[in-house]
Design a protein around this motif. Sequence first.
Motif, mmCIF file in Angstrom:
data_model
loop_
_atom_site.group_PDB
_atom_site.id
_atom_site.type_symbol
_atom_site.label_atom_id
_atom_site.label_comp_id
_atom_site.label_asym_id
_atom_site.label_seq_id
_atom_site.Cartn_x
_atom_site.Cartn_y
_atom_site.Cartn_z
ATOM 1 N N UNK A 100 7.674 -16.652 -15.368
ATOM 2 C CA UNK A 100 7.792 -16.806 -13.917
ATOM 3 C C UNK A 100 8.648 -15.680 -13.332
ATOM 4 N N UNK A 101 9.754 -15.369 -13.992
ATOM 5 C CA UNK A 101 10.606 -14.266 -13.534
ATOM 6 C C UNK A 101 9.831 -12.955 -13.531
ATOM 7 N N UNK A 102 9.055 -12.727 -14.574
ATOM 8 C CA UNK A 102 8.267 -11.495 -14.666
ATOM 9 C C UNK A 102 7.277 -11.419 -13.519
ATOM 10 N N UNK A 103 6.606 -12.515 -13.219
ATOM 11 C CA UNK A 103 5.626 -12.517 -12.127
ATOM 12 C C UNK A 103 6.295 -12.278 -10.776
ATOM 13 N N UNK A 104 7.488 -12.804 -10.597
ATOM 14 C CA UNK A 104 8.219 -12.573 -9.346
ATOM 15 C C UNK A 104 8.573 -11.095 -9.194
#
Length: 71
Positions: A30-34
């Motif tokens: 999720x952090x990577x996608x953000x």
Amino acid sequence: MTATLSPEKVYANLEALEEADCLQGSSCRQQAHEVLADSEVSQSWKEAICDRLNEGNQLLSLRAVDPDESY
């Protein structure tokens, strides 16, 4: 609203993606996608994060899973 982590921190978190439990792995993804969706992040950081995310996903696909896991 939570602040997005720096690209450097997200990149470092993805280093051990294949060793993370389900919850940690989901959070890292999720952090990577953000970060990838952030227009202020440089293209070189986005490419590095994508490469590391892909590598982690490939390693995860080779890992044996229990019947109750989703991957």
